[in-house]
Enzyme design. Structure first.
Site, PDB file in Angstrom:
ATOM      1  N   HIS A 107     -13.689  69.519  47.411  1.00 56.14           N
ATOM      2  CA  HIS A 107     -13.010  68.214  47.360  1.00 56.14           C
ATOM      3  C   HIS A 107     -13.970  67.024  47.281  1.00 56.14           C
ATOM      4  CE1 HIS A 107      -9.314  70.259  47.777  1.00 56.14           C
ATOM      5  NE2 HIS A 107      -9.208  70.270  49.086  1.00 56.14           N
ATOM      6  N   HIS A 181      -3.463  65.067  47.863  1.00 58.63           N
ATOM      7  CA  HIS A 181      -3.490  66.224  48.767  1.00 58.63           C
ATOM      8  C   HIS A 181      -2.480  66.050  49.908  1.00 58.63           C
ATOM      9  CE1 HIS A 181      -5.129  69.494  51.203  1.00 58.63           C
ATOM     10  NE2 HIS A 181      -6.008  69.780  50.256  1.00 58.63           N
ATOM     11  N   ASP A 248      -3.371  80.016  49.396  1.00 54.89           N
ATOM     12  CA  ASP A 248      -4.243  78.932  48.932  1.00 54.89           C
ATOM     13  C   ASP A 248      -4.715  79.343  47.541  1.00 54.89           C
ATOM     14  OD1 ASP A 248      -5.686  76.632  48.775  1.00 54.89           O
ATOM     15  OD2 ASP A 248      -7.150  77.142  50.330  1.00 54.89           O
ATOM     16  N   GLU A 316      -0.668  70.912  44.787  1.00 55.30           N
ATOM     17  CA  GLU A 316      -1.656  70.033  44.171  1.00 55.30           C
ATOM     18  C   GLU A 316      -1.785  70.341  42.680  1.00 55.30           C
ATOM     19  OE1 GLU A 316      -5.286  70.381  46.789  1.00 55.30           O
ATOM     20  OE2 GLU A 316      -3.837  71.692  47.782  1.00 55.30           O
TER      21      GLU A 316
END
Length: 351
Positions: A107, A181, A248, A316
């Site tokens: 990120h 996010h 994820d 996302e």
């Protein structure tokens, strides 16, 4: 449409504002120009009762103390880059590796786009208000090449649509992948697990990852696995089919069902409240994260609520993770003279 702007705090002499947008349907969105953080999204349920449906804090001080990207922009490159290293032409760039215990870049690093105060201006019509947030990311910031001129637009309209738009250009070849996010819980931010939410992803394939959370480079079908959300599925049902109930993963959008320039990406529904959220995007993929890591630390959110694992979920819209190191993935490279531009809509309602 209505707006209010109030002082949220100050960082190093820079004013930080809290901007709240309201429409006539009872929907309200609050955001701050620190980290482009969406602090609150209030949506009525099927009975007209309004609740906040994103995890977050009520003060700037709490965001400054640290948080797992609640509502923030992630960049210059969202998601992961293996070993924090990539190559452009003959040049190798080494970024910070900030995701222990692995050695990946995550990120944008420990001071990514979420840690800056952004300038902003407003664009208003009778049907929508857009907040255009701007900043210049200088050549070498966090190790990335190129001076990047970025505009992130966050807006609300009278159709209960929340807009996340990104636009950027560079003076040197670089890589870029920008996302919002936010952690969503359509039953209310303080209502516990999202396991009973129903999710549909418009994706037949995903990119599996190794133990270090970096894509292996494979593209696999979701068919016959716990990864399959092609039909609306109770999230908890599929959590029971995957290791540690953990999601994820990067899903590749089919792009077969579209509204204008936008691909349908996801439908999320909470049977308890009747709230739904439809995600549309111009991006090629969507990361589904069910916040299984939240219990790794203690996060005390708005109104003293303790946010536990599975207490929210992220959807996302993005480029593929580690795409700078995977030639067969859609390119994340941005060259001088080209424009990076992507748009996402989160459409809310109740049934």
């Amino acid at each position: 449409m209505e707006k209010t702007i109030e002082l949220y705090g100050e960082i190093g002499g820079q004013r930080v504002d809290l901007i709240t947008l309201k429409n006539s349907k009872g929907m309200q969105v609050s955001l701050t120009n620190y980290g482009c953080i969406v602090t609150s999204i209030v949506v009525p349920d099927r009975d007209g009762k309004a609740e906040d449906v994103v995890l977050g804090y009520e003060s700037l001080e709490k965001y400054l103390a640290g948080h797992p990207f609640f509502g923030a922009i992630a960049g210059r490159f969202a998601n992961r880059i293996q070993d924090g290293r990539f190559k452009i032409d003959a040049n190798v760039y080494q970024l910070e590796t900030n995701e222990p215990p692995t050695v990946q870049h995550l990120h944008g690093g420990s001071k990514g786009f979420d840690k800056y105060v952004w300038a902003y201006d407003l664009e208003e019509t009778d049907d929508e208000i857009l907040v255009h947030l701007h900043r210049i990311s200088v050549d070498g910031e966090s190790g990335y090449p190129g001076t990047l001129d970025v505009t992130h637009t966050i807006g609300l309209d009278e159709k209960n649509q929340l807009h996340y738009n990104f636009r950027a250009h560079t003076d040197k070849p670089t890589v870029i992948n920008l996302v919002n996010h936010s952690y969503y819980n359509l039953a209310g931010h303080d209502s516990g697990s999202v396991a009973d939410h129903e999710l549909k992803l418009f994706a037949d394939f995903y990119t599996p990852v190794a133990e270090n959370m970096i894509p292996t480079g494979e593209v696999l079908s979701v068919a016959g696995s716990g990864m399959d959300f092609r039909n609306s599925t109770r999230i908890g049902t599929n959590m029971n089919k995957v290791e540690d109930a953990a999601f994820d993963f990067n899903y590749i959008l089919n792009g077969q069902e579209q509204e204008g320039d936008y691909k349908l990406a996801a439908d999320l529904y909470d049977p308890k409240s009747g709230r739904f959220m439809t995600v549309l995007t111009t991006q090629p993929a969507i990361q589904f994260y069910n916040a299984f890591k939240l219990s790794n630390k203690t996060w005390i959110g708005r109104n003293g609520c303790k946010y536990e694992a599975f207490g929210g979920l992220c959807l996302e819209t993005q480029g593929y993770p580690d795409s700078p190191n995977k030639a067969h993935f859609p390119s994340a490279r941005l060259n001088p003279g080209d424009i990076y531009e992507h748009k996402t809509i989160h459409r809310f309602g109740a049934r």
